[in-house]
Scaffold this active site. Structure first.
Site, PDB file in Angstrom:
ATOM      1  N   ASP A  19       0.822  -1.211   0.000  1.00  0.00           N
ATOM      2  CA  ASP A  19       0.000   0.000   0.000  1.00  0.00           C
ATOM      3  C   ASP A  19       0.855   1.259   0.000  1.00  0.00           C
ATOM      4  OD1 ASP A  19      -2.393   1.327  -0.071  1.00  0.00           O
ATOM      5  OD2 ASP A  19      -2.849   1.094   2.060  1.00  0.00           O
ATOM      6  N   SER A  64      -7.372  -5.862  -5.302  1.00  0.00           N
ATOM      7  CA  SER A  64      -8.490  -6.426  -4.536  1.00  0.00           C
ATOM      8  C   SER A  64      -9.771  -6.396  -5.358  1.00  0.00           C
ATOM      9  CB  SER A  64      -8.683  -5.625  -3.245  1.00  0.00           C
ATOM     10  OG  SER A  64      -9.253  -4.360  -3.529  1.00  0.00           O
ATOM     11  N   ASN A  67     -10.842  -2.987  -5.646  1.00  0.00           N
ATOM     12  CA  ASN A  67     -10.090  -2.038  -6.472  1.00  0.00           C
ATOM     13  C   ASN A  67     -10.746  -1.782  -7.836  1.00  0.00           C
ATOM     14  OD1 ASN A  67      -6.878  -3.128  -5.146  1.00  0.00           O
ATOM     15  ND2 ASN A  67      -8.041  -1.302  -4.620  1.00  0.00           N
ATOM     16  N   GLU A 203       0.685 -12.399  12.985  1.00  0.00           N
ATOM     17  CA  GLU A 203       1.236 -11.202  13.610  1.00  0.00           C
ATOM     18  C   GLU A 203       1.183 -10.097  12.553  1.00  0.00           C
ATOM     19  OE1 GLU A 203       2.267 -10.993  16.793  1.00  0.00           O
ATOM     20  OE2 GLU A 203       1.681 -13.084  17.053  1.00  0.00           O
TER      21      GLU A 203
HETATM   22  C1  IPE Z   1      -5.570  -2.905  -0.425  1.00  0.00           C
HETATM   23  O1  IPE Z   1      -5.192  -1.582  -0.573  1.00  0.00           O
HETATM   24  C2  IPE Z   1      -5.428  -3.631  -1.715  1.00  0.00           C
HETATM   25  C3  IPE Z   1      -4.070  -3.773  -2.235  1.00  0.00           C
HETATM   26  C4  IPE Z   1      -2.962  -3.399  -1.663  1.00  0.00           C
HETATM   27  C5  IPE Z   1      -3.968  -4.426  -3.490  1.00  0.00           C
HETATM   28  P1  IPE Z   1      -6.250  -0.424  -0.818  1.00  0.00           P
HETATM   29  O2  IPE Z   1      -5.480   0.848  -0.788  1.00  0.00           O
HETATM   30  O3  IPE Z   1      -7.051  -0.704  -2.032  1.00  0.00           O
HETATM   31  O4  IPE Z   1      -7.193  -0.571   0.447  1.00  0.00           O
HETATM   32  P2  IPE Z   1      -8.085   0.491   1.213  1.00  0.00           P
HETATM   33  O5  IPE Z   1      -8.999   1.104   0.203  1.00  0.00           O
HETATM   34  O6  IPE Z   1      -7.156   1.503   1.803  1.00  0.00           O
HETATM   35  O7  IPE Z   1      -8.793  -0.319   2.248  1.00  0.00           O
HETATM   36  C1  IPE Z   2      -1.589   0.113  -3.435  1.00  0.00           C
HETATM   37  O1  IPE Z   2      -1.360   1.469  -3.483  1.00  0.00           O
HETATM   38  C2  IPE Z   2      -1.731  -0.491  -4.814  1.00  0.00           C
HETATM   39  C3  IPE Z   2      -3.066  -0.978  -5.133  1.00  0.00           C
HETATM   40  C4  IPE Z   2      -4.090  -0.967  -4.333  1.00  0.00           C
HETATM   41  C5  IPE Z   2      -3.237  -1.540  -6.451  1.00  0.00           C
HETATM   42  P1  IPE Z   2      -2.568   2.498  -3.512  1.00  0.00           P
HETATM   43  O2  IPE Z   2      -2.889   2.806  -4.944  1.00  0.00           O
HETATM   44  O3  IPE Z   2      -3.690   2.023  -2.699  1.00  0.00           O
HETATM   45  O4  IPE Z   2      -1.893   3.761  -2.852  1.00  0.00           O
HETATM   46  P2  IPE Z   2      -2.580   4.817  -1.872  1.00  0.00           P
HETATM   47  O5  IPE Z   2      -3.194   4.054  -0.742  1.00  0.00           O
HETATM   48  O6  IPE Z   2      -3.600   5.559  -2.679  1.00  0.00           O
HETATM   49  O7  IPE Z   2      -1.441   5.678  -1.445  1.00  0.00           O
HETATM   50 MG    MG Z   3      -4.151   2.261  -0.725  1.00  0.00          MG
END
Ligand code: IPE
Ligand code: IPE
Ligand code: MG
Length: 248
Positions: A19, A64, A67, A203
């Site tokens: 993330d 996810s 997503n 954990e």
């Molecule tokens: C979770 O991250 C999914 C992935 C890392 C692939 P998101 O950034 O999509 O999750 P939320 O929206 O913060 O819960």
């Molecule tokens: C995780 O990074 C990658 C995916 C969920 C595909 P994010 O795109 O969620 O990055 P933030 O949370 O917006 O910084």
């Molecule tokens: Mg994210």
């Protein structure tokens, strides 16, 4: 507590919620997709670090089921990027003896070419025994649990015969061991529907660093934090022997 109290010093199964790509890009006034592009280096670094540390199972959350709610342009670019990464690094993953597989990948919106590349990498590496890399793509933990329930019902398993063990045998990739350690980068502290069944007693660590900045030393710090945890699984620590004579 030190590792000697846990069953293993190195977690057998590490799962990463990758993330922070969007925030990494925003900090640089770049489009979000630049953050996804920058994630590639981290992925390879973490795969190499996990393998070198003796981790047997590494799972990476790449996309996810939720997503799909993102703007179409971002989703399209992500699909494109993942395809490039899979094709580019297939020889390296195979050379390292890594068995690769993809958890999820059921939505018809996934480009057929990407599904094919996933299948090709799975086939290429299926006999490897070095480390199992599971890429959770179009993955949802609840969806997997529902799939297991459907599978049990379809097979006509009587209700009383359903146990935790038999239920788990109907999950996708039932050979996957429970997750020992979950690493979620970027400081967010939530599960976001990730491998819900398998993380029951994991954990958790939440390094504040954004995924594109995360490197092997950060990963090793997480393994170190894991070693300091005392895993009790609901039990209590055995009492240390008391000094002095035993009461009569
Ligand atoms: C979770 O991250 C999914 C992935 C890392 C692939 P998101 O950034 O999509 O999750 P939320 O929206 O913060 O819960
Ligand atoms: C995780 O990074 C990658 C995916 C969920 C595909 P994010 O795109 O969620 O990055 P933030 O949370 O917006 O910084
Ligand atoms: Mg994210």
């Amino acid at each position: 507590m030190p590792a000697s109290h846990g069953p293993r010093a190195v977690p057998r199964h590490v799962a990463c919620v990758m993330d922070g790509n969007g925030r990494w890009a925003a900090q640089r006034e770049l489009p979000r997709t630049s953050g996804h592009r920058a994630a590639e280096t981290t992925v390879i670094d973490v795969v190499e670090a996990a393998r070198a540390a003796g981790v047997e199972w590494l799972s990476l959350y790449a996309f996810s089921t939720e997503n799909w709610r993102r703007p179409t342009a971002e989703v399209d670019q992500l699909m494109h990027l993942v395809r490039r990464v899979v094709r580019k690094h297939a020889p390296l993953l195979h050379a390292r003896g890594i068995r690769c597989r993809f958890l999820g990948v059921a939505d018809p919106r996934i480009p057929p070419a990407l599904t094919r590349d996933f299948a090709d990498l799975t086939t290429l590496t299926e006999a490897n025994r070095g480390m199992t890399l599971t890429v959770a793509f179009d993955h949802g933990g609840r969806q997997d649990i529902v799939a297991a329930a459907r599978s049990l019902i379809r097979e006509g398993v009587p209700a009383d015969a359903v146990t935790e063990r038999s239920f788990a045998a109907h999950l996708p990739f039932p050979d996957t061991p429970d997750v020992d350690l979950v690493i979620r980068t970027s400081g967010e502290q939530r599960i976001s529907n990730f491998m819900l069944w398998q993380v029951a007693y994991a954990e958790w660590v939440f390094p504040p660093v954004l995924w594109p900045d995360f490197r092997a030393p950060h990963f090793l710090d997480c393994l170190h934090a894991y070693r300091r945890r005392e895993r009790r699984f609901g039990a209590v620590r055995p009492e240390p022997p008391r000094g002095g004579s035993t009461p009569t």
